[in-house]
Scaffold this active site. Structure first.
Site, PDB file in Angstrom:
ATOM      1  N   ASN A   1       1.052  -1.077   0.004  1.00 23.68           N
ATOM      2  CA  ASN A   1       0.068  -0.105  -0.147  1.00 23.68           C
ATOM      3  C   ASN A   1       0.986   1.329  -0.078  1.00 23.68           C
ATOM      4  OD1 ASN A   1      -1.904   2.026   0.385  1.00 23.68           O
ATOM      5  ND2 ASN A   1      -2.435   1.363   2.430  1.00 23.68           N
TER       6      ASN A   1
ATOM      7  N   LYS B   1       0.108   4.113  -0.347  1.00 22.50           N
ATOM      8  CA  LYS B   1      -0.470   5.504   0.268  1.00 22.50           C
ATOM      9  C   LYS B   1      -0.259   6.468  -0.698  1.00 22.50           C
ATOM     10  CE  LYS B   1      -0.240   3.321   4.818  1.00 22.50           C
ATOM     11  NZ  LYS B   1      -0.016   3.604   6.047  1.00 22.50           N
TER      12      LYS B   1
ATOM     13  N   HIS C   1      -9.635   0.729   4.993  1.00 21.03           N
ATOM     14  CA  HIS C   1      -8.268   1.048   5.435  1.00 21.03           C
ATOM     15  C   HIS C   1      -8.628   1.886   6.882  1.00 21.03           C
ATOM     16  CE1 HIS C   1      -4.231   2.308   6.455  1.00 21.03           C
ATOM     17  NE2 HIS C   1      -3.738   1.210   5.760  1.00 21.03           N
TER      18      HIS C   1
ATOM     19  N   GLU D   1      -6.878   4.481   7.953  1.00 12.21           N
ATOM     20  CA  GLU D   1      -6.828   5.921   7.694  1.00 12.21           C
ATOM     21  C   GLU D   1      -7.973   6.237   7.057  1.00 12.21           C
ATOM     22  OE1 GLU D   1      -2.068   5.150   7.078  1.00 12.21           O
ATOM     23  OE2 GLU D   1      -3.141   5.538   5.369  1.00 12.21           O
TER      24      GLU D   1
ATOM     25  N   GLU E   1      -5.415  -5.260  10.546  1.00 14.16           N
ATOM     26  CA  GLU E   1      -4.408  -4.203  10.861  1.00 14.16           C
ATOM     27  C   GLU E   1      -4.522  -3.488  12.044  1.00 14.16           C
ATOM     28  OE1 GLU E   1      -4.731  -1.241   7.938  1.00 14.16           O
ATOM     29  OE2 GLU E   1      -6.792  -0.828   8.303  1.00 14.16           O
TER      30      GLU E   1
ATOM     31  N   GLY F   1       2.743   2.254  10.982  1.00 12.07           N
ATOM     32  CA  GLY F   1       3.543   3.184  10.642  1.00 12.07           C
ATOM     33  C   GLY F   1       4.054   3.860  12.168  1.00 12.07           C
TER      34      GLY F   1
ATOM     35  N   SER G   1       3.263  -2.524  10.188  1.00 13.03           N
ATOM     36  CA  SER G   1       4.643  -2.497  10.410  1.00 13.03           C
ATOM     37  C   SER G   1       5.219  -3.746   9.897  1.00 13.03           C
ATOM     38  CB  SER G   1       5.166  -2.046  11.810  1.00 13.03           C
ATOM     39  OG  SER G   1       4.982  -0.608  11.825  1.00 13.03           O
TER      40      SER G   1
ATOM     41  N   GLY H   1       2.948  -1.305   4.248  1.00 11.73           N
ATOM     42  CA  GLY H   1       2.842   0.079   4.008  1.00 11.73           C
ATOM     43  C   GLY H   1       4.110   0.435   3.726  1.00 11.73           C
ATOM     44  N   GLY H   2       4.821   1.144   4.580  1.00  6.78           N
ATOM     45  CA  GLY H   2       6.107   1.865   4.428  1.00  6.78           C
ATOM     46  C   GLY H   2       7.296   1.102   3.754  1.00  6.78           C
TER      47      GLY H   2
END
Length: 253
Positions: free
Chosen positions: A9, A11, A97, A99, A169, A175, A215, A236-237
């Site tokens: 993802n 983002k 999600h 967010e 999640e 994050g 993470s 994610g990241g």
């Protein structure tokens, strides 16, 4: 047999030039290094979907969108419909999600509509659920996650449910660098699968892929993916770094 899936993802990150470079690196590494049957998906910003889908061509890497509207068309400035995603042959879409829930107020009632629109357009929804830190600390995380699953998915027929991918999640691990322990991950994935079984039966629940998101990194992926009810990751990241992301895909085995 449940599908093994690792979805990145991105983002709201990367310029088009950066996105093309990252896609090229991931595509090349996956072709050279990933020999198993893990499904690899890049969920990228809307402006890049067509370009990156064309770039990926017939490779084993797919693209996905990060959201879609609950409407088919109309005066909804800034929105993108499932029909639009279908028209450009995007196979996956992330829905619910944390967010989107936190920043845009998405709730179960809205996500039910989005799930239905995605399925009607032959998209595979990656439906996200999970608890914030205060709910985990209060010990009511299982109740909340069951409620999230019920609200968005329990109206589906058994046949429609088979077209859903679920991503658990824990919001407190997104994050933050914190990751649920393998025991915590397995416990919650098992809770979700058993809750699905309570509605649809053990056999139907046993073939739903449930991913872990929060993470996920190359150095913890193998341990997380070793859990019996963890079928992959929503990353994610780490998905913004080609080497890290492909090492996570490889950890799926």
């Amino acid at each position: 047999m449940r599908k093994k899936i690792v979805a990145g993802n991105w983002k709201m990150n990367k310029t088009l030039e950066e996105a093309k470079a990252l896609t090229s690196e991931v595509m090349s590494m996956v072709a050279d290094e990933v020999k198993g049957n893990t499904v690899t998906v890049l969920c990228v910003p809307f402006p890049y979907l067509v370009s990156l889908k064309n770039q990926l061509g017939n490779s084993s890497v797919s693209v996905g969108a990060q959201n879609c509207s609950e409407h088919d068309s109309g005066a909804y400035t800034g929105e993108t419909s499932a029909l639009m995603l279908k028209s450009i042959e995007v196979p996956y879409v992330i829905l619910g999600h944390s967010e989107r829930r936190q920043y845009f107020g998405e709730d179960g009632k809205l996500l039910t509509k989005k799930i239905d629109k995605a399925l009607a357009s032959q998209l595979t929804p990656i439906f996200c659920c999970g608890e914030p830190l205060e709910i985990r600390e209060a010990g009511t995380h299982e109740k909340l996650v069951k409620q999230q699953v019920e609200e968005a998915l329990f109206h589906l027929s058994p046949e429609a449910l088979q077209k859903i991918v679920i991503a658990y999640e824990p919001v407190w691990a997104i994050g933050t660098g914190k990751t649920a322990s393998t025991q915590q991950a397995q416990e919650m994935h098992s809770v979700i699968r058993k809750h699905l079984a309570s509605k649809y039966g053990v056999e139907a629940a046993s073939i739903i892929s449930i991913l872990y998101g929060g993470s996920v990194k190359a150095d913890n992926a193998r341990e997380l993916f070793s859990c019996p009810d963890v079928d992959g990751g929503l990353v994610g990241g780490a998905s913004l770094k080609s080497r890290e992301f492909v090492d996570i895909v490889k950890a799926m085995g």
